[in-house]
Design an enzyme around this catalytic site. Structure first.
Site, PDB file in Angstrom:
ATOM      1  CB  CYS A 146      -0.861   0.043   1.261  1.00 18.64           C
ATOM      2  SG  CYS A 146      -2.162  -1.197   1.308  1.00 18.64           S
TER       3      CYS A 146
ATOM      4  CD  GLU B 202      -3.327 -11.754 -23.616  1.00 21.12           C
ATOM      5  OE1 GLU B 202      -3.970 -10.718 -23.323  1.00 21.12           O
ATOM      6  OE2 GLU B 202      -2.145 -11.934 -23.269  1.00 21.12           O
TER       7      GLU B 202
ATOM      8  CB  CYS C 132      -3.916  -0.279 -15.941  1.00 19.77           C
ATOM      9  SG  CYS C 132      -2.670  -0.826 -17.108  1.00 19.77           S
TER      10      CYS C 132
HETATM   11  N1  SAH Z   1      -8.946  -7.406 -20.425  1.00 18.53           N
HETATM   12  C1  SAH Z   1      -8.152  -8.456 -19.840  1.00 18.53           C
HETATM   13  C2  SAH Z   1      -6.823  -8.039 -19.257  1.00 18.53           C
HETATM   14  C3  SAH Z   1      -6.062  -6.994 -19.921  1.00 18.53           C
HETATM   15  S1  SAH Z   1      -4.478  -6.758 -19.188  1.00 18.53           S
HETATM   16  C4  SAH Z   1      -8.907  -9.099 -18.703  1.00 18.53           C
HETATM   17  O1  SAH Z   1      -9.704  -8.457 -18.077  1.00 18.53           O
HETATM   18  O2  SAH Z   1      -8.645 -10.257 -18.427  1.00 18.53           O
HETATM   19  C5  SAH Z   1      -3.521  -6.530 -20.621  1.00 18.53           C
HETATM   20  C6  SAH Z   1      -3.313  -7.799 -21.421  1.00 18.53           C
HETATM   21  O3  SAH Z   1      -2.599  -7.456 -22.599  1.00 18.53           O
HETATM   22  C7  SAH Z   1      -2.513  -8.876 -20.736  1.00 18.53           C
HETATM   23  O4  SAH Z   1      -3.256 -10.061 -20.746  1.00 18.53           O
HETATM   24  C8  SAH Z   1      -1.240  -8.999 -21.590  1.00 18.53           C
HETATM   25  O5  SAH Z   1      -0.759 -10.318 -21.676  1.00 18.53           O
HETATM   26  C9  SAH Z   1      -1.719  -8.521 -22.929  1.00 18.53           C
HETATM   27  N2  SAH Z   1      -0.731  -7.952 -23.875  1.00 18.53           N
HETATM   28  C10 SAH Z   1       0.389  -7.271 -23.600  1.00 18.53           C
HETATM   29  N3  SAH Z   1       0.950  -6.804 -24.724  1.00 18.53           N
HETATM   30  C11 SAH Z   1       0.157  -7.197 -25.759  1.00 18.53           C
HETATM   31  C12 SAH Z   1       0.192  -6.993 -27.183  1.00 18.53           C
HETATM   32  N4  SAH Z   1       1.164  -6.314 -27.751  1.00 18.53           N
HETATM   33  N5  SAH Z   1      -0.804  -7.525 -27.912  1.00 18.53           N
HETATM   34  C13 SAH Z   1      -1.807  -8.220 -27.337  1.00 18.53           C
HETATM   35  N6  SAH Z   1      -1.886  -8.437 -26.000  1.00 18.53           N
HETATM   36  C14 SAH Z   1      -0.924  -7.929 -25.218  1.00 18.53           C
END
Ligand code: SAH
Length: 462
Positions: free
Chosen positions: A81, A336, A419
């Site tokens: 935290c 993904e 994020c």
């Molecule tokens: N919406 C998803 C999580 C998103 S977090 C959920 O709620 O489960 C961001 C995601 O992007 C991660 O899973 C990561 O592995 C993926 N990621 C990172 N770089 C990427 C890229 N260049 N192309 C596609 N996916 C990617």
């Protein structure tokens, strides 16, 4: 200003890492754990030419935004935290201000527009015990007792604590059983020299199902007397999965790839909205299910689907957003980069009888442009159509080439889940310049007491 100088300073601002910022004779100081409105005594630990860092020694006058007693006595020492000593309302105001500030400065969104589109941040009613996942390192203290807890900020020394204020209550019970078992059976904690022992404990909890998973990460082939441990753990109401993860690699990677079942099944089940997810020790899953449901609910509202749409969900992870949207769309495509996440996404589609979601493994910035080009080639120059494109990228945001393809595809709506509001702002600037209007922005507090904030935005084609 020099190292070890003691100063009295009024805190006037907050930095991106949650630290308090104040000035002494025009010299800026960053002070961890000090909050806006405090007057504090601080000791300089690092002095640069124009600014320095100081340690909080004493609170002379507490801010009205300071809580009387933090929920966790370890709040200051623990790296988990950053702003637990700040009242929750002030935390929310800070996060809302951070999103707005980034959109204004980096995104160059006009103030009048922000006044119109910025919605109040969505906070939690109960901002404690929200995490469904916890990982506890196991170590020994100076007397050789086995301990577990959290790493102190930026170090590898364990602060003993089985009662994290962000985790679920049952964590403590599980950890105490494990510590007793280890002491009684002379099981060693991870020893860096011998490179063996019980490394850490992963606990997951299904908020909707009350199912519990315990995964013991060990550096070796087996856990001696494991049956004695299982015998105790399996009596905890809700216990569903007890596994071992063997990780013999000499790296910082926490989980081994191999999962061995000790008791029950290898996964737990949980729901976000009415979509069911099977979560194994290796699966990615959102850690704050209560806020995730609100965040994805907003994404769904923004998408405003009527059942005839084609939707792309880029950076789809285990397909959480894709499956949420598939229930209201004609067809959803998820992209993904992590292959195991796509395996989970496909499995989750199957167990929910969702047949209109298709998933691709690869980089969003490669898969989408290739799909676009290929489609054009095979359809006599006609371009592929999407009604809604959702993106939920990691902190670095989207590549410009991907944003360009999105613009070329001309979806009515782009829903951006972020994020990191700094990269969000950069990408919003690009999309606004290419004919997309910023319609709505809602920050969501997924991680109370930390400095992180999620944001969901709606952009519409002019
Ligand atoms: N919406 C998803 C999580 C998103 S977090 C959920 O709620 O489960 C961001 C995601 O992007 C991660 O899973 C990561 O592995 C993926 N990621 C990172 N770089 C990427 C890229 N260049 N192309 C596609 N996916 C990617």
């Amino acid at each position: 200003m020099q190292k070890n100088d003691l100063v009295t300073v009024a805190i006037e601002d907050i930095g991106v890492g949650g630290e308090g910022i104040g000035k002494v004779d025009g010299y800026t100081l960053f002070i961890k754990d000090a909050i806006i409105g405090d007057v504090v005594e601080a000791k300089i630990v690092k002095a640069k030419k124009n600014y320095g860092y100081a340690r909080l020694m004493n609170i002379v006058t507490p801010s009205e935004n300071r809580v009387e007693k933090p929920a966790c006595p370890m709040a200051r020492r623990c790296g988990g935290c950053q702003i637990q000593e700040m009242k929750y309302g002030a935390q929310l105001a800070f996060k809302e201000g951070k999103v707005r500030g980034n959109l204004e400065r980096i995104g160059e969104v006009p103030t009048e527009l922000l006044d119109k589109v910025m919605q109040p941040i969505v906070g939690m009613e109960e901002p404690f015990h929200y995490r469904n996942k916890a990982q506890f390192p196991i170590g020994t203290d100076k007397e050789g007792h086995i301990i577990t807890g959290f790493y102190a900020g930026r170090t590898h020394s364990i602060i003993p604590n089985t009662d994290c204020a962000l985790g679920v209550a049952v964590n403590q019970k599980i950890l105490e059983i494990i510590l007793h078992f280890m002491e009684n059976n002379h099981i060693s904690a991870y020893d860096e020299e011998k490179h063996k022992g019980l490394v850490r404990v992963l606990i997951r909890y299904g908020f909707k199902t009350d199912e519990i998973m315990v995964c013991l990460v060990i550096n070796g082939e087996k856990l001696p007397h494991a049956e004695k441990l299982v015998d105790k753990l399996c009596k905890i109401p809700g216990m569903t999965s007890i596994t071992i993860s063997v990780n013999k690699a000499k790296t910082n990677v926490i989980m081994g790839n191999e999962i061995k079942l000790l008791w029950g099944q290898t996964y737990i089940t949980d729901y976000i909205g009415n979509v069911k997810y099977q979560i194994s020790p290796l699966s990615f899953y959102q850690v704050n299910p209560v806020q995730t449901e609100k965040l994805y609910g907003l994404a769904l509202d923004y998408a405003n689907l009527n059942g005839n749409e084609t939707v792309w969900d880029l950076y789809c992870g285990i397909g959480t957003i894709s499956l949420f949207l598939a229930q209201n769309a004609k067809q959803v495509y998820g992209v993904e980069i992590v292959p195991q996440a796509i395996d989970d996404a496909r499995n989750n589609a199957k167990i929910n009888d969702i047949t209109n979601a298709e998933f691709y493994v690869g980089k969003a910035e490669e898969v989408l442009p290739e799909y676009y080009k290929e489609y054009e080639k095979t359809h006599n120059g006609e371009t592929v159509h999407a009604d809604v494109i959702v993106v939920d990228p990691p902190r670095k945001g989207c590549e410009e080439s991907l944003l360009q393809t999105i613009v070329d595809m001309q979806p009515e709506k782009v829903v951006y889940v972020s994020c990191d509001s700094a990269t969000l702002a950069r990408d919003v600037k690009f999309l606004r310049a290419k004919g997309y209007e910023l319609k709505d922005v809602t920050p969501v507090d997924q991680f109370p007491h930390t400095v992180h904030v999620e944001t969901v935005c709606l952009l519409s084609r002019k």
